[in-house]
Design a protein around this motif. Structure first.
Motif, PDB file in Angstrom:
ATOM      1  N   ARG A   1       0.815  -1.201   0.000  1.00  0.00           N
ATOM      2  CA  ARG A   1       0.000   0.000   0.000  1.00  0.00           C
ATOM      3  C   ARG A   1       0.856   1.261   0.000  1.00  0.00           C
ATOM      4  N   ALA A   2       0.403   2.256  -0.753  1.00  0.00           N
ATOM      5  CA  ALA A   2       1.137   3.533  -0.727  1.00  0.00           C
ATOM      6  C   ALA A   2       0.847   4.214   0.606  1.00  0.00           C
ATOM      7  N   LYS A   3       1.876   4.802   1.171  1.00  0.00           N
ATOM      8  CA  LYS A   3       1.670   5.508   2.455  1.00  0.00           C
ATOM      9  C   LYS A   3       1.077   6.878   2.194  1.00  0.00           C
ATOM     10  N   ILE A   4       0.206   7.290   3.096  1.00  0.00           N
ATOM     11  CA  ILE A   4      -0.423   8.604   2.974  1.00  0.00           C
ATOM     12  C   ILE A   4       0.190   9.503   4.024  1.00  0.00           C
ATOM     13  N   ASN A   5       0.543  10.696   3.644  1.00  0.00           N
ATOM     14  CA  ASN A   5       1.077  11.622   4.639  1.00  0.00           C
ATOM     15  C   ASN A   5      -0.062  12.124   5.534  1.00  0.00           C
ATOM     16  N   LEU A   6       0.075  11.821   6.805  1.00  0.00           N
ATOM     17  CA  LEU A   6      -1.000  12.134   7.747  1.00  0.00           C
ATOM     18  C   LEU A   6      -1.278  13.641   7.819  1.00  0.00           C
ATOM     19  N   TYR A   7      -0.213  14.438   7.808  1.00  0.00           N
ATOM     20  CA  TYR A   7      -0.416  15.883   7.953  1.00  0.00           C
ATOM     21  C   TYR A   7      -1.105  16.464   6.723  1.00  0.00           C
ATOM     22  N   GLU A   8      -0.792  15.862   5.575  1.00  0.00           N
ATOM     23  CA  GLU A   8      -1.424  16.354   4.347  1.00  0.00           C
ATOM     24  C   GLU A   8      -2.911  16.016   4.305  1.00  0.00           C
ATOM     25  N   LEU A   9      -3.206  14.799   4.747  1.00  0.00           N
ATOM     26  CA  LEU A   9      -4.609  14.380   4.782  1.00  0.00           C
ATOM     27  C   LEU A   9      -5.393  15.263   5.766  1.00  0.00           C
ATOM     28  N   ALA A  10      -4.779  15.510   6.931  1.00  0.00           N
ATOM     29  CA  ALA A  10      -5.424  16.354   7.945  1.00  0.00           C
ATOM     30  C   ALA A  10      -5.657  17.762   7.390  1.00  0.00           C
ATOM     31  N   GLU A  11      -4.666  18.267   6.683  1.00  0.00           N
ATOM     32  CA  GLU A  11      -4.787  19.624   6.131  1.00  0.00           C
ATOM     33  C   GLU A  11      -5.932  19.693   5.120  1.00  0.00           C
ATOM     34  N   GLN A  12      -6.028  18.636   4.295  1.00  0.00           N
ATOM     35  CA  GLN A  12      -7.129  18.607   3.316  1.00  0.00           C
ATOM     36  C   GLN A  12      -8.475  18.638   4.015  1.00  0.00           C
TER      37      GLN A  12
ATOM     38  N   ASP B   1     -13.301   9.016   6.147  1.00  0.00           N
ATOM     39  CA  ASP B   1     -13.514   7.602   5.782  1.00  0.00           C
ATOM     40  C   ASP B   1     -12.235   7.004   5.194  1.00  0.00           C
ATOM     41  N   HIS B   2     -11.561   7.780   4.390  1.00  0.00           N
ATOM     42  CA  HIS B   2     -10.315   7.352   3.775  1.00  0.00           C
ATOM     43  C   HIS B   2      -9.273   7.066   4.868  1.00  0.00           C
ATOM     44  N   ALA B   3      -9.246   7.932   5.874  1.00  0.00           N
ATOM     45  CA  ALA B   3      -8.313   7.744   6.995  1.00  0.00           C
ATOM     46  C   ALA B   3      -8.645   6.465   7.754  1.00  0.00           C
ATOM     47  N   ALA B   4      -9.937   6.154   7.851  1.00  0.00           N
ATOM     48  CA  ALA B   4     -10.338   4.946   8.585  1.00  0.00           C
ATOM     49  C   ALA B   4      -9.772   3.702   7.908  1.00  0.00           C
ATOM     50  N   GLN B   5      -9.801   3.689   6.576  1.00  0.00           N
ATOM     51  CA  GLN B   5      -9.247   2.535   5.857  1.00  0.00           C
ATOM     52  C   GLN B   5      -7.740   2.446   6.073  1.00  0.00           C
TER      53      GLN B   5
ATOM     54  N   ARG C   1      -2.368   0.969   9.302  1.00  0.00           N
ATOM     55  CA  ARG C   1      -1.291   1.833   9.819  1.00  0.00           C
ATOM     56  C   ARG C   1      -0.399   2.350   8.677  1.00  0.00           C
ATOM     57  N   SER C   2      -1.033   2.642   7.533  1.00  0.00           N
ATOM     58  CA  SER C   2      -0.220   3.012   6.370  1.00  0.00           C
ATOM     59  C   SER C   2      -0.088   4.528   6.239  1.00  0.00           C
ATOM     60  N   PHE C   3       0.467   5.149   7.267  1.00  0.00           N
ATOM     61  CA  PHE C   3       0.670   6.596   7.232  1.00  0.00           C
ATOM     62  C   PHE C   3       2.150   6.940   7.242  1.00  0.00           C
ATOM     63  N   ALA C   4       2.470   8.055   6.598  1.00  0.00           N
ATOM     64  CA  ALA C   4       3.821   8.620   6.687  1.00  0.00           C
ATOM     65  C   ALA C   4       3.703   9.898   7.510  1.00  0.00           C
ATOM     66  N   PHE C   5       4.758  10.228   8.221  1.00  0.00           N
ATOM     67  CA  PHE C   5       4.720  11.384   9.116  1.00  0.00           C
ATOM     68  C   PHE C   5       5.787  12.419   8.770  1.00  0.00           C
ATOM     69  N   ASP C   6       6.169  12.481   7.489  1.00  0.00           N
ATOM     70  CA  ASP C   6       7.194  13.469   7.112  1.00  0.00           C
ATOM     71  C   ASP C   6       6.598  14.868   7.203  1.00  0.00           C
ATOM     72  N   PHE C   7       7.403  15.773   7.706  1.00  0.00           N
ATOM     73  CA  PHE C   7       6.944  17.172   7.790  1.00  0.00           C
ATOM     74  C   PHE C   7       7.032  17.774   6.407  1.00  0.00           C
ATOM     75  N   ILE C   8       5.916  18.159   5.858  1.00  0.00           N
ATOM     76  CA  ILE C   8       5.948  18.748   4.528  1.00  0.00           C
ATOM     77  C   ILE C   8       6.123  20.251   4.640  1.00  0.00           C
ATOM     78  N   ARG C   9       5.314  20.848   5.480  1.00  0.00           N
ATOM     79  CA  ARG C   9       5.428  22.290   5.747  1.00  0.00           C
ATOM     80  C   ARG C   9       4.778  22.519   7.113  1.00  0.00           C
ATOM     81  N   PRO C  10       5.032  23.675   7.717  1.00  0.00           N
ATOM     82  CA  PRO C  10       4.442  23.921   9.031  1.00  0.00           C
ATOM     83  C   PRO C  10       2.921  24.000   8.943  1.00  0.00           C
ATOM     84  N   PRO C  11       2.218  23.742  10.050  1.00  0.00           N
ATOM     85  CA  PRO C  11       0.752  23.793  10.004  1.00  0.00           C
ATOM     86  C   PRO C  11       0.232  25.194   9.686  1.00  0.00           C
TER      87      PRO C  11
END
Ligand SMILES: [Fe+2]
Length: 276
Positions: free
Chosen positions: A2-13, A28-32, A37-47
């Motif tokens: 599975r491709a990892k999803i950046n958690l911060y990006e998903l939250a920002e969306q 719902d997408h996050a629930a799947q 546990r297929s999340f990435a936690f790289d800092f993309i930019r500040p909140p």
């Protein structure tokens, strides 16, 4: 794999899209992804600022004094009550996502806990919106309280402040008032709404318990006494007396200590420092 999803990006969306359907679809997408546990936690930019979080145009947000007051005994009153609760849950989806989004550098389990909360808050919101539709209404049809997001804005600068004031103060207060609402709806024979509120109360205990867990974690890392710190923060952000009755059993299950329960009882304004 599975491709990892950046958690911060998903939250920002989720936080910065205005449409209710988009926010729910992202959750719902996050629930799947949470299941794997297929999340990435790289800092993309500040909140982005909490003050810029987007809410839909409907429902219209108004001052509390401009909200109609009705008893629960009429159908219009019941709809207004369910609508107000749906708005609390809608706001709670944002509170959970914002906790995961804004505060970087916590252990991964912190983010998974708040994602789980976001998913459960979305289920609460859907259950209440569904109940509104049973009465021919829907979320968005009535005006709502403008101030619910304010505490999130005020505590956006520090995870410790957010944990104390949002899960451990505002949501803990929800534990205190929900049994009274359930009793009232039971009297009216509205078993469908009672079932929803029971489910919400059960799950909210878990949300407050996550608040306790992570509040203690941050206090320990900073060498702070969690009980003194909690009351100092409540006094800093909440003006005026804090009155019970407190839901002792639910709060104890959510991690409030005996000393905290006792000190809460002294926050009713008779002792200005809450006994600290
Ligand atoms: Fe909730």
């Amino acid at each position: 794999m599975r491709a990892k999803i950046n958690l911060y990006e998903l939250a920002e969306q989720c936080l910065y899209s205005p449409a209710i359907e988009d926010k729910l679809a992202i959750t719902d997408h996050a629930a799947q992804s949470l299941a794997h546990r297929s999340f990435a936690f790289d800092f993309i930019r500040p909140p982005r600022p909490a003050t810029d979080v987007r809410f839909p145009k409907h429902p219209r947000q108004v001052e509390p004094r401009d909200l109609p007051r009705r008893g629960l005994n009429t159908e219009a009153g019941k709809i207004a009550f369910l609508h107000a609760l749906a708005h609390i849950e809608f706001n709670a989806i944002h509170l959970a996502w914002d906790m995961a989004y804004r505060f970087r550098g916590m252990p991964e389990s912190f983010y998974y806990d708040w994602l789980q909360v976001a998913i459960e808050e979305a289920a609460h919101f859907r259950a209440l919106s569904g109940r509104l539709r049973d009465f021919g209404a829907d979320y968005g049809h009535l005006p709502v309280h403008r101030g619910l997001w304010e505490l999130a804005e005020h505590t956006a600068g520090d995870v410790l402040h957010r944990l104390a004031l949002v899960p451990r103060f505002m949501e803990a207060w929800g534990l205190d008032v929900t049994p009274g609402m359930i009793a009232k709806l039971e009297q009216l024979g509205d078993t469908a709404s009672v079932e929803i509120l029971r489910m919400i109360l059960r799950e909210e205990i878990g949300h407050v318990a996550f608040g306790t867990r992570w509040f203690h974690y941050v206090c320990e890392r900073r060498g702070l006494d969690p009980e003194d710190e909690y009351f100092a923060l409540v006094r800093r952000y909440i003006r005026g007396p804090v009155r019970g009755p407190f839901n002792e059993e639910a709060r104890r299950r959510a991690g409030f200590s005996g000393e905290e329960m006792e000190r809460l009882g002294r926050l009713d304004g008779t002792e200005p420092d809450g006994g600290a």
